[in-house]
Design a protein around this motif. Structure first.
Motif, PDB file in Angstrom:
ATOM      1  N   ALA A   7      -0.765 -11.721   3.024  1.00 55.56           N
ATOM      2  CA  ALA A   7      -0.836 -11.147   4.367  1.00 55.56           C
ATOM      3  C   ALA A   7      -1.807  -9.971   4.305  1.00 55.56           C
ATOM      4  O   ALA A   7      -1.718  -9.112   3.419  1.00 55.56           O
ATOM      5  CB  ALA A   7       0.539 -10.698   4.814  1.00 55.56           C
ATOM      6  N   VAL A   8      -2.739  -9.969   5.251  1.00 54.83           N
ATOM      7  CA  VAL A   8      -3.795  -8.948   5.291  1.00 54.83           C
ATOM      8  C   VAL A   8      -3.532  -8.040   6.485  1.00 54.83           C
ATOM      9  O   VAL A   8      -3.135  -8.512   7.552  1.00 54.83           O
ATOM     10  CB  VAL A   8      -5.177  -9.627   5.444  1.00 54.83           C
ATOM     11  CG1 VAL A   8      -6.277  -8.608   5.658  1.00 54.83           C
ATOM     12  CG2 VAL A   8      -5.474 -10.519   4.239  1.00 54.83           C
ATOM     13  N   ALA A   9      -3.751  -6.747   6.300  1.00 55.83           N
ATOM     14  CA  ALA A   9      -3.659  -5.822   7.439  1.00 55.83           C
ATOM     15  C   ALA A   9      -4.879  -4.921   7.461  1.00 55.83           C
ATOM     16  O   ALA A   9      -5.388  -4.520   6.406  1.00 55.83           O
ATOM     17  CB  ALA A   9      -2.401  -4.972   7.352  1.00 55.83           C
ATOM     18  N   ILE A  10      -5.343  -4.620   8.660  1.00 57.07           N
ATOM     19  CA  ILE A  10      -6.328  -3.556   8.854  1.00 57.07           C
ATOM     20  C   ILE A  10      -5.563  -2.362   9.405  1.00 57.07           C
ATOM     21  O   ILE A  10      -4.885  -2.475  10.430  1.00 57.07           O
ATOM     22  CB  ILE A  10      -7.436  -3.974   9.849  1.00 57.07           C
ATOM     23  CG1 ILE A  10      -8.227  -5.176   9.327  1.00 57.07           C
ATOM     24  CG2 ILE A  10      -8.370  -2.804  10.122  1.00 57.07           C
ATOM     25  CD1 ILE A  10      -9.247  -5.738  10.326  1.00 57.07           C
ATOM     26  N   ALA A  64       2.184  -6.489   4.652  1.00 53.31           N
ATOM     27  CA  ALA A  64       0.926  -6.984   4.083  1.00 53.31           C
ATOM     28  C   ALA A  64       0.806  -6.679   2.595  1.00 53.31           C
ATOM     29  O   ALA A  64       1.253  -5.633   2.120  1.00 53.31           O
ATOM     30  CB  ALA A  64      -0.250  -6.378   4.845  1.00 53.31           C
ATOM     31  N   GLY A  65       0.169  -7.607   1.884  1.00 53.36           N
ATOM     32  CA  GLY A  65      -0.128  -7.386   0.462  1.00 53.36           C
ATOM     33  C   GLY A  65      -1.512  -6.807   0.249  1.00 53.36           C
ATOM     34  O   GLY A  65      -1.803  -6.243  -0.798  1.00 53.36           O
ATOM     35  N   VAL A  66      -2.370  -7.008   1.259  1.00 53.26           N
ATOM     36  CA  VAL A  66      -3.745  -6.493   1.188  1.00 53.26           C
ATOM     37  C   VAL A  66      -3.952  -5.587   2.405  1.00 53.26           C
ATOM     38  O   VAL A  66      -3.865  -6.045   3.549  1.00 53.26           O
ATOM     39  CB  VAL A  66      -4.772  -7.648   1.211  1.00 53.26           C
ATOM     40  CG1 VAL A  66      -6.197  -7.106   1.180  1.00 53.26           C
ATOM     41  CG2 VAL A  66      -4.544  -8.597   0.034  1.00 53.26           C
ATOM     42  N   LEU A  67      -4.205  -4.305   2.144  1.00 57.05           N
ATOM     43  CA  LEU A  67      -4.350  -3.336   3.233  1.00 57.05           C
ATOM     44  C   LEU A  67      -5.783  -2.808   3.245  1.00 57.05           C
ATOM     45  O   LEU A  67      -6.219  -2.173   2.277  1.00 57.05           O
ATOM     46  CB  LEU A  67      -3.409  -2.150   3.027  1.00 57.05           C
ATOM     47  CG  LEU A  67      -1.909  -2.448   2.953  1.00 57.05           C
ATOM     48  CD1 LEU A  67      -1.145  -1.184   2.540  1.00 57.05           C
ATOM     49  CD2 LEU A  67      -1.408  -2.925   4.312  1.00 57.05           C
ATOM     50  N   GLN A  85       5.084   5.202  -2.968  1.00 55.94           N
ATOM     51  CA  GLN A  85       5.562   4.076  -3.776  1.00 55.94           C
ATOM     52  C   GLN A  85       5.531   2.745  -3.028  1.00 55.94           C
ATOM     53  O   GLN A  85       5.491   1.688  -3.647  1.00 55.94           O
ATOM     54  CB  GLN A  85       6.991   4.337  -4.275  1.00 55.94           C
ATOM     55  CG  GLN A  85       7.051   5.277  -5.470  1.00 55.94           C
ATOM     56  CD  GLN A  85       6.181   4.782  -6.630  1.00 55.94           C
ATOM     57  OE1 GLN A  85       6.152   3.607  -6.957  1.00 55.94           O
ATOM     58  NE2 GLN A  85       5.439   5.691  -7.250  1.00 55.94           N
ATOM     59  N   GLN A  86       5.538   2.786  -1.703  1.00 59.45           N
ATOM     60  CA  GLN A  86       5.462   1.520  -0.943  1.00 59.45           C
ATOM     61  C   GLN A  86       4.136   0.793  -1.177  1.00 59.45           C
ATOM     62  O   GLN A  86       4.015  -0.393  -0.897  1.00 59.45           O
ATOM     63  CB  GLN A  86       5.599   1.791   0.558  1.00 59.45           C
ATOM     64  CG  GLN A  86       7.034   1.951   1.016  1.00 59.45           C
ATOM     65  CD  GLN A  86       7.044   2.197   2.513  1.00 59.45           C
ATOM     66  OE1 GLN A  86       7.047   3.335   2.952  1.00 59.45           O
ATOM     67  NE2 GLN A  86       7.020   1.137   3.289  1.00 59.45           N
ATOM     68  N   LEU A  87       3.155   1.524  -1.698  1.00 51.19           N
ATOM     69  CA  LEU A  87       1.838   0.927  -1.931  1.00 51.19           C
ATOM     70  C   LEU A  87       1.734   0.334  -3.338  1.00 51.19           C
ATOM     71  O   LEU A  87       0.712  -0.263  -3.691  1.00 51.19           O
ATOM     72  CB  LEU A  87       0.737   1.977  -1.727  1.00 51.19           C
ATOM     73  CG  LEU A  87       0.749   2.697  -0.371  1.00 51.19           C
ATOM     74  CD1 LEU A  87      -0.338   3.762  -0.315  1.00 51.19           C
ATOM     75  CD2 LEU A  87       0.574   1.695   0.776  1.00 51.19           C
ATOM     76  N   ALA A  88       2.799   0.474  -4.114  1.00 47.86           N
ATOM     77  CA  ALA A  88       2.708   0.193  -5.554  1.00 47.86           C
ATOM     78  C   ALA A  88       2.303  -1.239  -5.890  1.00 47.86           C
ATOM     79  O   ALA A  88       1.637  -1.459  -6.888  1.00 47.86           O
ATOM     80  CB  ALA A  88       4.013   0.542  -6.239  1.00 47.86           C
TER      81      ALA A  88
END
Ligand SMILES: NC(=O)c1ccc[n+]([C@@H]2O[C@H](COP(=O)([O-])OP(=O)(O)OC[C@H]3O[C@@H](n4cnc5c(N)ncnc54)[C@H](OP(=O)(O)O)[C@@H]3O)[C@@H](O)[C@H]2O)c1
Length: 217
Positions: A7-10, A64-67, A85-88
């Motif tokens: 899942a990608v997010a901008i 999303a896994g890709v931000l 840590q949510q970005l880990a």
């Protein structure tokens, strides 16, 4: 793993965020679009044939896994401080150019001459987060005008330490209508940031094809 499994997010629906949104949608890439102004994000998404789903920033970080974090350097620092840590376990894509107005209608670098925002941001991320420097090498107008150019796709350079994360972002660059060329690890970020030797607003000075890019590297 390919980009279609992620899942990608901008994050950030300003000049670059909205242009990337249009490029992704034109390439059939679905994504979450999260800005601080939800109404503005909805307006952008409404023209993108259902490829963009408007979400809050919290929700985009959660799902999303890709931000792709299309915000200015200081806001990027705050974003990392807020989500920590949510970005880990995420791939974090950094298009930022560490510049600000020079007071004379131009731009100046806002960090040390030998520093890059890519390396600064990578150093702020929690262990496990993988930063890829991408989508900042061309000006906003070129990100729109040069997408899906034929013949001779236009290149977007990227830098990554993690090969798998780099490959995912290379897929995303292709979806956006450009040819990905890896310049090296994140220690090469400075080359693809504004004023760097491979930037449109640096020594390279223009949009290039793959063969031209390989000569320039
Ligand atoms: N413009 C260019 O030609 C260009 C080219 C390559 C790379 N870049 C880089 O791309 C980045 C964005 O530039 P831009 O031209 O798109 O700037 P911009 O038009 O000012 O857009 C930045 C957007 O980020 C939003 N934002 C800030 N913090 C946020 C947060 N925590 N969560 C969600 N949204 C947030 C802002 O929202 P608010 O309006 O609410 O503040 C604004 O909509 C910069 O790092 C820049 O160096 C720009």
């Amino acid at each position: 793993m390919t980009i279609s499994d992620s899942a990608v997010a901008i994050i950030g629906a300003g000049n670059i965020g909205s242009r990337l949104a249009a490029d992704f949608a034109a390439g059939g890439q679905d994504f979450l679009l999260a800005g601080r102004d939800a109404e503005a994000a909805r307006k952008i998404a409404s023209d993108l044939d259902g490829h963009a789903e408007v979400a809050s920033v919290d929700e985009a970080v959660d799902r999303a896994g890709v931000l792709v974090v299309a915000v200015w350097l200081d806001d990027f620092r705050q974003f990392i401080a807020q989500y920590g840590q949510q970005l880990a376990d995420k791939v974090i894509v950094d298009p930022s150019n560490p510049v600000g107005p020079d007071g004379e209608g131009g731009y100046r670098k806002v960090i040390g001459e030998q520093e890059s925002s890519g390396q600064i941001l990578a150093g702020l991320l929690p262990a496990g987060a993988r930063l890829v420097k991408a989508f900042g090498t061309l000006s906003a107008p070129s990100l729109s005008a040069a997408a899906r150019r034929e013949p001779g796709r236009a290149v977007l350079f990227y830098a990554a330490d993690d090969a798998a994360a780099g490959d995912l972002v290379a897929d995303l660059i292709r979806a956006a209508g450009f040819e990905p060329v890896r310049v090296g690890g994140l220690d090469q970020s400075i080359r693809i940031e504004m004023f760097g030797d491979l930037h449109e607003y640096g020594a390279l000075g223009r949009v290039v094809t793959r063969s031209e890019a390989l000569k320039a590297i």
